[in-house]
Design an enzyme around this catalytic site. Structure first.
Site, PDB file in Angstrom:
ATOM      1  N   ASP A   1       0.847  -1.188   0.000  1.00  0.00           N
ATOM      2  CA  ASP A   1       0.000   0.000   0.000  1.00  0.00           C
ATOM      3  C   ASP A   1       0.890   1.248   0.000  1.00  0.00           C
ATOM      4  O   ASP A   1       1.802   1.373   0.830  1.00  0.00           O
ATOM      5  CB  ASP A   1      -0.906  -0.006   1.236  1.00  0.00           C
ATOM      6  CG  ASP A   1      -1.910   1.134   1.217  1.00  0.00           C
ATOM      7  OD1 ASP A   1      -3.009   0.944   0.675  1.00  0.00           O
ATOM      8  OD2 ASP A   1      -1.588   2.213   1.758  1.00  0.00           O
TER       9      ASP A   1
ATOM     10  N   ASN B   1      -2.428  12.920  -3.973  1.00  0.00           N
ATOM     11  CA  ASN B   1      -3.506  13.391  -4.840  1.00  0.00           C
ATOM     12  C   ASN B   1      -3.961  14.798  -4.454  1.00  0.00           C
ATOM     13  O   ASN B   1      -4.192  15.646  -5.325  1.00  0.00           O
ATOM     14  CB  ASN B   1      -4.699  12.438  -4.783  1.00  0.00           C
ATOM     15  CG  ASN B   1      -4.541  11.234  -5.701  1.00  0.00           C
ATOM     16  OD1 ASN B   1      -3.854  11.307  -6.704  1.00  0.00           O
ATOM     17  ND2 ASN B   1      -5.163  10.134  -5.343  1.00  0.00           N
TER      18      ASN B   1
ATOM     19  N   HIS C   1      -4.583  14.517  -9.350  1.00  0.00           N
ATOM     20  CA  HIS C   1      -4.758  13.104  -9.697  1.00  0.00           C
ATOM     21  C   HIS C   1      -3.890  12.666 -10.876  1.00  0.00           C
ATOM     22  O   HIS C   1      -3.555  11.484 -10.983  1.00  0.00           O
ATOM     23  CB  HIS C   1      -6.234  12.831 -10.001  1.00  0.00           C
ATOM     24  CG  HIS C   1      -7.090  12.849  -8.773  1.00  0.00           C
ATOM     25  ND1 HIS C   1      -7.234  11.758  -7.951  1.00  0.00           N
ATOM     26  CD2 HIS C   1      -7.832  13.842  -8.211  1.00  0.00           C
ATOM     27  CE1 HIS C   1      -8.036  12.069  -6.941  1.00  0.00           C
ATOM     28  NE2 HIS C   1      -8.409  13.331  -7.072  1.00  0.00           N
TER      29      HIS C   1
ATOM     30  N   ASP D   1      -1.666   9.434 -10.639  1.00  0.00           N
ATOM     31  CA  ASP D   1      -1.620   8.324 -11.601  1.00  0.00           C
ATOM     32  C   ASP D   1      -0.182   8.011 -12.012  1.00  0.00           C
ATOM     33  O   ASP D   1       0.190   6.841 -12.185  1.00  0.00           O
ATOM     34  CB  ASP D   1      -2.441   8.667 -12.846  1.00  0.00           C
ATOM     35  CG  ASP D   1      -3.939   8.625 -12.600  1.00  0.00           C
ATOM     36  OD1 ASP D   1      -4.342   8.138 -11.513  1.00  0.00           O
ATOM     37  OD2 ASP D   1      -4.701   9.071 -13.472  1.00  0.00           O
TER      38      ASP D   1
ATOM     39  N   GLU E   1      -4.637   2.528  -4.239  1.00  0.00           N
ATOM     40  CA  GLU E   1      -3.173   2.524  -4.155  1.00  0.00           C
ATOM     41  C   GLU E   1      -2.631   1.206  -3.632  1.00  0.00           C
ATOM     42  O   GLU E   1      -1.471   1.126  -3.225  1.00  0.00           O
ATOM     43  CB  GLU E   1      -2.695   3.668  -3.246  1.00  0.00           C
ATOM     44  CG  GLU E   1      -3.088   3.551  -1.794  1.00  0.00           C
ATOM     45  CD  GLU E   1      -4.463   4.143  -1.472  1.00  0.00           C
ATOM     46  OE1 GLU E   1      -4.667   4.522  -0.304  1.00  0.00           O
ATOM     47  OE2 GLU E   1      -5.310   4.234  -2.386  1.00  0.00           O
TER      48      GLU E   1
END
Length: 304
Positions: free
Chosen positions: A178, A186, A191, A195, A221
């Site tokens: 994680d 973010n 975002h 990404d 994530e």
């Protein structure tokens, strides 16, 4: 069309042998119709090769076949891989469909190779349809952002790998990874950069994995690595190697340098485990890693 490779093995032969193999023209027509119908019954490339081999025995006796398609990682062997071979690259126009090999203990005659080339035409379009279908299934199991397998593929793989582990009396380990404080990334950078970080982390994980390991994006994530034939110690070592690789990752996204770390939880299949319990153990270990400060690995039943 089916194109013979330069290493096609064939020797001269007479047409008498050909008619002994194929029978009368009426029988040949029936065999051809049977082949054509059979090849319409499956969208599994390996099954099509099996059907093709079965029906081709009526035209040209052979001991085995080998079909290879590197693009879809298919290698299907059938029967005895004898020393004499006729090898064909299968294509429709410029579209490659793989390679098919006829195998036999004795050499194939010129008449027999001519028959094989003729009847390979029956295989081409059904095989292309099957490959397109398999490609669609393959893509449906991929995460479009990172290119790794998705959660649906993980559900299938867990049951498949647990079954394999039980049959082979082998080890199976699972790692949940994680990205730490990904929401902050973010929120702070947007975002698009988030990404970019996801793709960079997925690539870094893949760089650390062995060929037999499988990587999945579980959601958001979180990533999962399945490791066949890997005990708890080996899985914990791999998870730690991944953690260090991500921590040292030069993550440059849209001009920004993003510091990234991950936390990991590891579990290894026990005798009474199900897919759910195996995953849950790793999830609990991951929770402990987060609770104890992040950027660390915790293994179910022990600390690293």
């Amino acid at each position: 069309m089916a194109t013979p490779q330069p290493y096609l093995e064939a020797s001269s032969g007479d047409t008498t042998a050909l008619y002994r193999l194929a029978g009368s023209s009426a029988e040949t027509l029936q065999l051809a119709l049977g082949l054509s119908r059979a090849l319409q019954t499956s969208l599994d490339p390996s099954r099509l090769v099996d059907l093709f081999s079965d029906h081709m025995q009526g035209f040209v006796c052979h001991d085995g076949m080998l079909y290879r398609n590197d693009a879809l990682d298919i290698q299907h062997r059938l029967g005895d891989q004898a020393r004499h071979r006729c090898t064909y690259s299968l294509n429709i126009g410029d579209e490659p469909l793989g390679e098919l090999v006829f195998c036999r203990a004795s050499k194939f005659s010129v008449a027999e190779t001519a028959l094989m080339e003729d009847y390979l035409c029956y295989l081409l379009y059904p095989l292309r349809n099957a490959l397109l279908y398999q490609t669609a299934l393959h893509m449906a199991q991929k995460d479009p952002l990172t290119g790794v397998y998705n959660r649906g593929a993980l559900d299938e793989a867990l049951y498949r790998e647990i079954g394999y582990s039980r049959r082979q009396s082998g080890n199976l380990s699972l790692v949940i990874l994680d990205i730490d404080r990904f929401k902050n990334i973010n929120d702070d950078y947007g975002h698009i950069i988030g990404d970019c970080v996801l793709k960079a982390v997925a690539a870094s994980i893949q760089d650390c994995m062995r060929t037999a390991d499988q990587l999945f994006r579980y959601g958001g994530e979180e990533f999962v690595v399945l490791m066949r034939d890997t005990d708890a110690r080996g899985a914990c070592l791999l998870a730690e190697r991944i953690r260090k690789a991500v921590e040292g990752l030069p993550c440059h996204c849209s001009g920004a340098d993003i510091p990234v770390t991950i936390s990991a939880g590891v579990s290894t299949l026990r005798a009474d485990d199900t897919a759910h319990s195996l995953f849950d153990q790793a999830d609990q270990a991951l929770y402990l890693a987060k609770q104890q400060g992040r950027n660390q690995v915790r293994c179910a039943g022990k600390d690293l």
